[in-house]
Design a protein around this motif. Sequence first.
Motif, short mmCIF file in Angstrom:
data_model
loop_
_atom_site.label_atom_id
_atom_site.label_comp_id
_atom_site.label_asym_id
_atom_site.label_seq_id
_atom_site.Cartn_x
_atom_site.Cartn_y
_atom_site.Cartn_z
N ARG A 87 39.24 51.18 51.07
CA ARG A 87 40.01 51.22 49.82
C ARG A 87 40.92 50.01 49.72
NH1 ARG A 87 39.04 53.95 45.57
NH2 ARG A 87 38.88 55.91 46.68
N ARG A 88 41.58 49.68 50.83
CA ARG A 88 42.50 48.53 50.82
C ARG A 88 41.76 47.21 50.64
NH1 ARG A 88 45.58 49.67 56.16
NH2 ARG A 88 44.12 51.39 56.33
N VAL A 89 40.57 47.13 51.24
CA VAL A 89 39.79 45.90 51.04
C VAL A 89 39.42 45.77 49.56
CG1 VAL A 89 37.69 44.63 51.61
CG2 VAL A 89 38.86 45.94 53.37
N LEU A 90 39.08 46.91 48.95
CA LEU A 90 38.76 46.89 47.52
C LEU A 90 39.93 46.36 46.70
CD1 LEU A 90 36.91 50.21 46.63
CD2 LEU A 90 36.02 47.89 46.58
N ILE A 91 41.13 46.76 47.11
CA ILE A 91 42.32 46.32 46.39
C ILE A 91 42.50 44.81 46.57
CG2 ILE A 91 44.84 46.49 46.31
CD1 ILE A 91 44.49 49.48 47.06
N ALA A 92 42.38 44.36 47.81
CA ALA A 92 42.51 42.93 48.07
C ALA A 92 41.43 42.16 47.30
CB ALA A 92 42.39 42.66 49.56
N GLN A 93 40.23 42.72 47.28
CA GLN A 93 39.11 42.05 46.62
C GLN A 93 39.37 41.85 45.13
OE1 GLN A 93 35.70 44.00 48.24
NE2 GLN A 93 34.29 42.62 47.19
N ALA A 94 40.04 42.82 44.53
CA ALA A 94 40.33 42.72 43.10
C ALA A 94 41.39 41.67 42.81
CB ALA A 94 40.78 44.07 42.57
N LEU A 95 42.13 41.28 43.85
CA LEU A 95 43.29 40.41 43.63
C LEU A 95 43.08 38.99 44.14
CD1 LEU A 95 46.08 42.91 44.69
CD2 LEU A 95 45.33 42.35 42.38
N VAL A 96 41.91 38.72 44.75
CA VAL A 96 41.71 37.42 45.39
C VAL A 96 41.98 36.25 44.45
CG1 VAL A 96 40.15 37.90 47.30
CG2 VAL A 96 39.22 37.69 44.99
N HIS A 97 41.64 36.41 43.18
CA HIS A 97 41.78 35.29 42.25
C HIS A 97 43.10 35.34 41.50
CE1 HIS A 97 40.02 38.66 40.16
NE2 HIS A 97 40.28 38.11 38.99
N VAL B 40 37.15 39.38 56.00
CA VAL B 40 37.71 38.13 55.47
C VAL B 40 36.64 37.32 54.74
CG1 VAL B 40 37.46 36.73 57.57
CG2 VAL B 40 39.31 36.26 55.99
N ASP B 41 35.41 37.34 55.24
CA ASP B 41 34.33 36.63 54.54
C ASP B 41 34.09 37.22 53.16
OD1 ASP B 41 34.03 34.96 56.63
OD2 ASP B 41 32.15 35.83 57.38
N MET B 42 34.10 38.56 53.13
CA MET B 42 33.89 39.24 51.85
C MET B 42 34.93 38.80 50.83
SD MET B 42 31.78 41.44 50.74
CE MET B 42 31.79 40.64 49.15
N LEU B 43 36.19 38.70 51.28
CA LEU B 43 37.26 38.33 50.35
C LEU B 43 37.10 36.87 49.92
CD1 LEU B 43 40.26 40.14 52.05
CD2 LEU B 43 39.00 40.82 50.01
N ARG B 44 36.71 36.00 50.85
CA ARG B 44 36.54 34.59 50.48
C ARG B 44 35.36 34.42 49.53
NH1 ARG B 44 37.78 31.98 56.45
NH2 ARG B 44 40.01 32.42 56.38
N ILE B 45 34.31 35.18 49.78
CA ILE B 45 33.15 35.11 48.88
C ILE B 45 33.55 35.58 47.48
CG2 ILE B 45 30.93 36.19 48.38
CD1 ILE B 45 30.37 36.14 51.41
N GLN B 46 34.28 36.69 47.45
CA GLN B 46 34.70 37.21 46.14
C GLN B 46 35.55 36.17 45.40
OE1 GLN B 46 33.39 40.02 45.19
NE2 GLN B 46 34.36 40.12 43.17
N ALA B 47 36.44 35.51 46.13
CA ALA B 47 37.25 34.46 45.51
C ALA B 47 36.36 33.37 44.96
CB ALA B 47 38.24 33.90 46.53
N GLY B 48 35.33 33.03 45.71
CA GLY B 48 34.40 31.98 45.28
C GLY B 48 33.70 32.33 43.97
N PHE B 49 33.35 33.60 43.80
CA PHE B 49 32.72 34.01 42.54
C PHE B 49 33.61 33.67 41.35
CE2 PHE B 49 30.40 37.74 44.79
CZ PHE B 49 29.45 36.87 45.25
N TYR B 50 34.92 33.70 41.59
CA TYR B 50 35.86 33.41 40.51
C TYR B 50 36.23 31.93 40.47
CZ TYR B 50 36.44 38.36 39.62
OH TYR B 50 36.20 39.67 39.27
N CYS C 55 37.43 30.18 42.97
CA CYS C 55 38.56 29.84 43.83
C CYS C 55 38.04 29.46 45.22
CB CYS C 55 39.52 31.01 43.98
SG CYS C 55 40.13 31.67 42.44
N GLY C 56 38.62 28.41 45.78
CA GLY C 56 38.19 27.95 47.10
C GLY C 56 39.28 28.15 48.14
#
Lengths: 318, 255
Positions: A145-155, A99-109, A111-112
Amino acid sequence: MNIPNPAALAIHGVRKSYGEMQALSGVSFEIKPGEFFGLLGPNGAGKSTLISIIAGLIRADQGSISVLGHDTVRDWRAARRALGVVPQELVFDPFFNVVDMLRIQAGFYGCGKEVWPWIDEMLIRLDLNHKRNASMRALSGGMKRRVLIAQALVHKPPVVILDEPTAGVDVELRRTLWTFMRDLHAKGTTVVLTTHYLEEAQEMCERIAILDKGNVRVIETTEQLLNRHPFRFLRLKLANGGQLPASLRPFVTSERNGSIELRLEREQQPIASVFTALRVAGVDIEDVQTREPDLEDIFVELTGNGISAQPNAMGAMK
Amino acid sequence: MNRDRRGFVTLLTKEVRRFWAVLGQTVMAPVITALLYLLVFAQAMDGRAPVYPGVSYTQFLLPGLIMMTVIQNAFANSSSSLAQSKIMGNLVFLMMAPLGPWDFYAAYIVAGLIRAALVMTAMLLVAIPFVHLPIQQPLALIAMFLLAGGGLSVLGIIAGIVSSKFDHLAAFSNFIITPLSFLSGVFYSVHALPPLWFAASHLNPFFYMIDGFRYGFFGHSDVPIWQSLLWASGFFATVSAVCLWMLFTGYKLRR
Ligand SMILES: Nc1ncnc2c1ncn2[C@@H]1O[C@H](COP(=O)(O)OP(=O)(O)OP(=O)(O)O)[C@@H](O)[C@H]1O
Ligand SMILES: [Mg+2]
């Protein structure tokens, strides 16, 4: 740069060489907003190279790409914001939990907290919620693989490119991913899918480009592609070890365990004519099946290349 | 917060969290190493003549050790983070994000400075009860800290970009950073050196960082403070130019 209704992806004359090797030799095509698009091709065709260029990970030697009208080089910030890419390689940061990874990735874009509910929703939809606090290191391949998918969609990007998202994924999970991609598409997202499972492409994609040795071989709607070749297949099992008459031999495409497959021109060779020929030769039929050409047949025709990548997985899908 | 700013802040936060999660390795360990040097050398050299008037050997040694630790840790922070992401492949997440060259540059510098400041503070807190340290020139002290910590963070970015294996990174550290930081007058005044070494020391940017830092405490140094400031600034500007060139052209990052 805002043209009314720009293409979701506009690719113009993209070339890329690695030394002597031309990975892409002048690729051009457009993908319309809201399309579900398939990017197919044998191993080494240049699909991932093209995707990396779109994502800005690799520089093209020539040509240009824009995402919803934003040039990926000149207007890179807007182009990258509009884009979500699931890379083919299973890469991850071992340092953070899911979950931290996904929130961080969103932050790069940029998004908070406003996207945290969306992240939670994705974790549930992708069946990852029980692993939300697990370290990335501790996940199985399919989970990564699924985390990668979620990561691509966070923003919540309007254009999503998935480079073999279903490779090495079990049957049940593959269905989960299909539903997920369909819903994404239904919400208006442009989806570009790369896969070696041609049935998956046939099932999901509205339009397909086949890339081969760095060139676009064909780009058509899935329907046009399937109607491209006016033939159908007839599978016969002959009774009592009967032999196929010589007049039918030229049409045999495969022969296995006494089961013979013939490829027939839809117009010129009605199935009845085969039966007539067999009756005349005095051969009895034990079993008969017809099959319409599928994407795999067309793919083989176009690239002269069987899908050797995952033959077993292909079978498992049928 | 605007979107671009938030991207930068996220990158910075991520870099800080990386070392924060393993403070034992990233702050405690280097502090203990440095304090062991202090203990051993202070004992061995005890009773020698003061290096500067009224400055004992132990007092002289402490700022140099702090600066050496700052140098090594600022470098380690950005270089290991970048090299690891590159080798693991997860750098693509950063490269695909709408983060620009300046975001990378600034985030790695600030993260490196935060780690360096923690190391410096921890060393001072532990040592102060035993070693009296005046602070004669706080501005010089801060300037030298920022230039050295910032410069080494930037050099760390360069090393991270250039290294495609952990071996490369180790080589950078073992053959450049460690020798230069040991041969920089941490343990001695360069005036005590034979002429050749004396001359060679004056080509070592770390020497100026340490000498200028020491000036901040004692108001005394081997070379004038303006010279140290000039060298440290020159070092920072040079590595920044190289680093920004790499980030803007995508050297070894975007093939
Ligand atoms: N970094 C690289 N250096 C040299 N050659 C490369 C590099 N990346 C890709 N190639 C070459 O470029 C060609 C296209 O590779 P690419 O990964 O784009 O294929 P692909 O269509 O994605 O294949 P696959 O279906 O196996 O994923 C291949 O011949 C590959 O060997
Ligand atoms: Mg690929």
